[in-house]
Design an enzyme around this catalytic site. Structure first.
Site, PDB file in Angstrom:
ATOM      1  N   PHE A 142       1.017  -1.148   0.133  1.00  0.00           N
ATOM      2  CA  PHE A 142       0.148  -0.146   0.042  1.00  0.00           C
ATOM      3  C   PHE A 142       1.130   1.269   0.061  1.00  0.00           C
ATOM      4  O   PHE A 142       1.510   1.418   0.868  1.00  0.00           O
ATOM      5  CB  PHE A 142      -0.854   0.091   1.223  1.00  0.00           C
ATOM      6  CG  PHE A 142      -1.984   1.186   1.508  1.00  0.00           C
ATOM      7  CD1 PHE A 142      -3.335   0.790   1.148  1.00  0.00           C
ATOM      8  CD2 PHE A 142      -1.588   2.379   1.596  1.00  0.00           C
ATOM      9  CE1 PHE A 142      -4.175   1.797   1.196  1.00  0.00           C
ATOM     10  CE2 PHE A 142      -2.652   3.313   1.496  1.00  0.00           C
ATOM     11  CZ  PHE A 142      -3.912   3.029   1.374  1.00  0.00           C
ATOM     12  N   GLU A 161      -1.040  -8.014   4.355  1.00  0.00           N
ATOM     13  CA  GLU A 161      -0.007  -8.596   4.732  1.00  0.00           C
ATOM     14  C   GLU A 161       1.017  -7.715   5.466  1.00  0.00           C
ATOM     15  O   GLU A 161       1.540  -6.699   5.058  1.00  0.00           O
ATOM     16  CB  GLU A 161       0.516  -8.861   3.317  1.00  0.00           C
ATOM     17  CG  GLU A 161       1.907  -9.611   3.355  1.00  0.00           C
ATOM     18  CD  GLU A 161       2.616  -9.934   2.033  1.00  0.00           C
ATOM     19  OE1 GLU A 161       3.491 -10.776   1.856  1.00  0.00           O
ATOM     20  OE2 GLU A 161       1.800  -9.631   1.045  1.00  0.00           O
TER      21      GLU A 161
END
Length: 374
Positions: free
Chosen positions: A220, A255
């Site tokens: 991200f 994650e």
């Protein structure tokens, strides 16, 4: 040569300082990387160059890469790495302009002139921020343009996300979400996501019902010039809302989030649960049966760890007598082996200390949202 030329530090550069990253729009914005060890080694030091500067630039729309390495002197030594070749090995082959700045500008200007997103880019959300409009798109890496763009931007994952690796672009379960300025077409950030098949038991499998998936946010990134403006929360919320509407997605995971992303996630998830009425629902329950909590977790598509954190924050917010019990129960189960091996009084004190740390951290998150404990 002077005596200084024989000192190792004269020929040693800190890679994080030598590498200058720029995104060029109407103006060029330059910023340093957070990490360079994936490219230049664990020490993040480069030996053998004097006055080393590594320019890595991208235009703000098509992200056409440009590299220009400068130095005043280089040692003739077999142990001295080729800085330029090392960097180019992490960039898309035959898609980088090296040294010729005029050629690079002409190249990205030509790309921008004909810039349009293909049909493989699906609009999933729009939002307004700071008087401008932004659009979130989703594209699978089977789309050639999405793959080309990902080749260009994926190096940012290595430079700004600790322990990041390049993803397997031949796996069709990877989707990329892209954030663009609606008017200028500037790329603001991207998120790599993956879908795992979720086995729900023998009966649904045998009946060959529609497949269900866990959706995972992997990398991200909002580019540094656009950070600290609210884009991260808007981008994250757009992706989560998209998955909440997707009946094939049963659970949303992240994650290995770092602390900053954990905070962003907590704040946005907490606000969403309150808007959906879960805060009010909790106030009606003097007890929290497992069946109720599990059905709630599934309806919000939250993984167990994240749901328990949010539940505890809301209990703290409501001054619920269940707050301390729920936190200590979770901490005891998590640390059972360590606690069972020490004196009961020491274990009790250790559990209390951990509880206080959790409470203080939750209070910090609630304070950042200007939510006072009810």
């Amino acid at each position: 040569m002077s005596a200084r030329d024989f000192k190792p530090e004269t020929w040693t550069s800190t890679a994080n300082e030598a590498l200058k990253i720029s995104i060029v729009g109407e103006n060029a914005i330059q910023f340093p990387p957070l990490f360079t060890y994936p490219i230049y080694g664990e020490s993040e030091k480069i030996y053998g160059y004097k006055d080393l500067v590594i320019h890595l630039a991208f235009d703000s729309i098509a992200f056409k890469p440009y590299v220009n390495v400068k130095y005043s002197a280089k040692l003739e030594d077999n142990d001295v790495i080729n800085v330029e070749e090392k960097l180019l090995s992490f960039l898309p082959k035959n898609d980088v302009i090296v040294k010729d700045e005029a050629k690079w500008v002409d190249s990205f200007m030509e790309e921008q002139k004909n810039h349009s997103l293909p049909d493989g880019f699906k609009t999933i959300s729009e939002y307004s921020l700071g008087g401008e409009e932004f659009v979130v798109y989703k594209a699978n890496l089977i789309d050639n343009y999405a793959r080309m763009m990902h080749h260009r931007v994926q190096i940012f994952s290595l430079l700004f996300i600790e322990a990041a690796n390049y993803i397997d672009e031949d796996d069709s379960n990877w989707d990329i979400f892209w954030l663009l300025n609606k008017k200028t077409k500037q790329l603001i950030g991207f998120v790599t996501t993956y879908k795992y098949w979720h086995y729900l038991g023998a009966k649904p499998f045998d009946e060959n019902t529609d497949k269900k998936f866990r959706a995972k946010i992997s990398q991200f990134l909002v580019f540094p010039p656009y950070q600290n403006k609210g884009h991260g929360s808007c981008f994250y919320d757009a992706i989560v809302q998209f998955w909440l509407k997707d009946e094939s997605i049963t659970e949303i995971t992240v994650e290995d989030p770092n602390e900053a992303f954990d905070d962003l996630r907590d704040r946005n998830d907490l606000q969403r649960l309150r808007k959906m009425g879960f805060d009010a629902t909790l106030r009606k329950h003097s007890e929290l049966p497992d069946e109720f909590l599990e059905s709630s977790r599934k309806s919000f598509k939250l993984e167990e760890r994240q749901f328990k954190r949010l539940l505890e924050m809301l209990l703290l917010l409501n001054h619920s007598p269940s707050f301390e019990l729920e936190v200590k129960k979770r901490l005891f189960i998590k640390n059972y082996d360590a606690l069972s091996g020490i004196d009961p009084e020491e274990a009790k004190q250790a559990l209390q200390n951990s509880f206080l740390l959790v409470r203080d951290d939750y209070s910090r998150i609630l304070d950042s949202l200007n939510i006072s404990e009810a």
